[in-house]
Design an enzyme around this catalytic site. Structure first.
Site, short mmCIF file in Angstrom:
data_model
loop_
_atom_site.label_atom_id
_atom_site.label_comp_id
_atom_site.label_asym_id
_atom_site.label_seq_id
_atom_site.Cartn_x
_atom_site.Cartn_y
_atom_site.Cartn_z
N LYS A 1 54.11 -54.67 -43.13
CA LYS A 1 54.32 -56.05 -42.70
C LYS A 1 55.82 -56.20 -42.73
CE LYS A 1 50.27 -58.53 -44.26
NZ LYS A 1 49.94 -59.56 -45.24
N HIS B 1 59.96 -59.86 -44.84
CA HIS B 1 60.27 -61.18 -44.31
C HIS B 1 61.25 -61.93 -45.21
CE1 HIS B 1 57.63 -63.05 -47.19
NE2 HIS B 1 56.61 -62.31 -46.79
N HIS C 1 60.85 -62.14 -48.82
CA HIS C 1 61.26 -60.94 -49.55
C HIS C 1 62.77 -60.88 -49.69
CE1 HIS C 1 57.28 -59.49 -47.84
NE2 HIS C 1 57.11 -59.58 -49.14
N1 ARG Z 1 53.85 -57.81 -52.10
C1 ARG Z 1 53.66 -59.20 -52.43
C2 ARG Z 1 53.89 -60.05 -51.20
O1 ARG Z 1 54.65 -59.68 -50.35
C3 ARG Z 1 54.57 -59.66 -53.54
C4 ARG Z 1 54.36 -58.96 -54.85
C5 ARG Z 1 54.97 -59.67 -55.99
N2 ARG Z 1 54.70 -59.04 -57.25
C6 ARG Z 1 53.52 -59.04 -57.87
N3 ARG Z 1 53.41 -58.38 -58.98
N4 ARG Z 1 52.50 -59.71 -57.40
O2 ARG Z 1 53.34 -61.12 -51.10
#
Ligand code: ARG
Length: 520
Positions: A83, A86, A89
């Site tokens: 993905k 974005h 992030h």
């Molecule tokens: N990959 C997830 C997202 O983009 C965020 C992860 C954040 N960290 C966690 N331990 N949940 O939505």
């Protein structure tokens, strides 16, 4: 000068300040007044000027070590492969890097953790998309993040017209979850390609991680024990449709799907337990946008219900949304494109500016300037605020941007280079009588307080505002406190003051995640 009572107690090494007040003030601290107001009892006092000046010059740029270091884990950036990286992030990356840098500067033991999203039905979609688009592994290697993303988008489009695609994707993911070896092998290779590309972008931002962990590390077959514990403690139970759910505030939250596969939440439960075993953290920060507040609430609640005594150490550092960020040419939101655009604008500016002092050809300085602007623009406001992204304000030369911090830092470097003086080794406080020198010293003296406050509130804008304020004072002092053409003593003392200011500015900039330049 005025300090909160407990800070003064710490400073004086006493536990009860009123006891101290009965003692006659000595040479260092004079004229103590206890000022009471309803909100905050403060004490005001005067200290000997020369002690103050010497202390600021010698100590203000370095952290004090009056506390025992803590183990801090910061989970940040954590993009999803396939993905786009974005804007959420990007914010997480910049804020998380700041929190990590700040805690390292304050001498805590920090683990910077990138928890990459590479699991879930979406990966089934990618697999289907790749098959349909006939991408070979060699294609993926060339441009991994974009092509994996394209596959994902393509499969989703197909699914709109053809519901069977959804089932196919689910089937593909189940193959991964149950560990079909061939599938896992390919998929691991794609993860490696994607990681390389991510690391390149992080390098441009000057960011490194201590550890990469993957959602796939917590796949169903790896976390059976955790799921068993949830069952044994009656935290989850079978629902009518075969799912296993937890009840949180009377709401049913899915933890295990009916086919036995895991969810984002399940994996986070297992990951938290695993991280505590690995790092015995005193705090674990999750730097993730507001939209996941419920997720982290539920995660903590379940860990509490599992009677894990450290559940309270998890902190969700939330932030708002950036609206309207795209490149000027189009609507792409890939981070790399945004950074390229910043760099190109900076190169154009350098070419046009008569004061450019560095070679322009490799674009490296332009890249650092562009990144500085993006970082400062991000960190200068309260993190919970949503904001509108606007290229012109981000890349402004005048105004509160990364360029101003870099510019002031460069000015201080060229001062030392061109002044003909050398900075004094010992501070002679009596020389600092000029009001501009004293105001600069007072601002420098606040650096530690600012860091503690920013850390207590987990807010970078407190440091950003301080650094702009510091730059104002530095620029005024540069006008008022000539170094060239004064007596050698005065020149070397002033240079010592400017170098101290430069050190504080540099440390502050590095905590924000900037790479301070010496010339631009
Ligand atoms: N990959 C997830 C997202 O983009 C965020 C992860 C954040 N960290 C966690 N331990 N949940 O939505």
């Amino acid at each position: 000068m005025s300090l909160p009572l407990n800070d003064l107690e710490k400073l004086l090494g006493v536990t009860n300040i009123t006891e101290v007040l009965k003692i006659q003030p000595d040479d260092i601290i004079k004229n103590i007044h206890l000022v009471r107001d309803r909100a905050n009892r403060r004490i005001s006092f005067e200290i000997d000027k020369s002690i103050f000046v010497k202390d600021v010059i010698e100590n203000c740029a370095f952290p004090d070590l009056n506390y025992s270091p803590k183990n801090i884990v910061v989970d940040f950036s954590s993009p999803n492969i396939a993905k786009p990286f974005h804007l959420g992030h990007l914010r997480s990356t910049i804020i998380g890097n700041f929190i990590s840098n700040l805690n390292s500067f304050l001498r805590h033991k920090v683990v910077r953790l990138n928890y990459v999203g590479n699991w879930g039905t979406q990966f089934g979609f990618i697999k289907v998309g790749m098959e349909e688009l006939k991408y070979a592994p060699a294609d993926i290697q060339k441009d991994p993040l974009k092509l994996l993303y394209k596959s994902y988008v393509h499969a989703n489009k197909l699914a709109e017209a053809d519901p069977s695609i959804h089932d196919r994707a689910k089937q593909e993911f189940l193959k991964l979850e149950t560990g079909s070896l061939d599938d896992i092998k390919d998929w691991k290779i794609f993860m490696e390609y994607s990681k390389e590309e991510l690391i390149n972008t992080y390098n441009r931002l000057g960011i490194t991680f201590d550890d990469y962990s993957y959602e796939s590390d917590y796949s169903a077959k790896n976390i059976e024990e955790v799921i068993e514990a949830l069952r044994a403690k009656n935290i989850i139970h079978k629902d009518s449709d075969g799912k296993e759910v937890a009840s949180i505030n009377d709401k049913k939250i899915s933890v295990v799907k009916s086919d036995g596969s895991t969810l984002y939440l399940t994996r986070d439960i297992a990951a938290a337990i695993d991280r505590f075993k690995k790092y015995s953290f005193d705090k674990m920060y999750y730097v993730v946008d507001n939209s996941q507040s419920d997720h982290f609430y539920v995660l903590k609640d379940i860990l509490y219900k599992m009677d894990l005594p450290w559940a309270g150490r998890l902190v969700h550092i939330k932030f708002g949304r950036i609206k309207g960020m795209s490149t000027r040419k189009g609507t792409s939101v890939f981070l790399k494109d945004i950074l390229d655009e910043c760099r190109d604008i900076m190169i154009k500016r350098q070419i046009e500016s008569p004061t450019t002092k560095v070679p322009i050809n490799d674009g490296e300085i332009a890249d650092i300037l562009g990144v500085s602007c993006v970082i400062v623009n991000e960190l200068k406001r309260r993190r919970q605020k949503d904001y509108e992204f606007n290229w012109d304000t981000v890349l402004q030369v005048q105004g509160d941007t990364g360029i101003r911090l870099q510019y002031t830092h460069c000015r201080l470097h060229s001062l030392e280079k061109n002044s003909g003086a050398t900075p004094a080794k010992e501070c002679i406080p009596e020389i600092f009588n000029h009001p501009e020198a004293l105001s600069l010293l007072k601002v420098l003296a606040k650096f530690h307080d600012v860091l503690y406050k920013a850390n207590a509130q987990l807010e970078a804008y407190i440091l950003v505002n301080y650094l702009f304020h510091l730059c104002n004072h530095i620029n005024k002092a540069l006008v008022e406190l000539q170094v060239k053409g004064t007596s050698p003593d005065v020149a070397s003392q002033r240079l010592l003051l400017f170098n101290t200011a430069r050190e504080v500015l540099k440390n502050g900039m590095e905590i924000l995640g900037l790479r301070p330049l010496q010339a631009m």
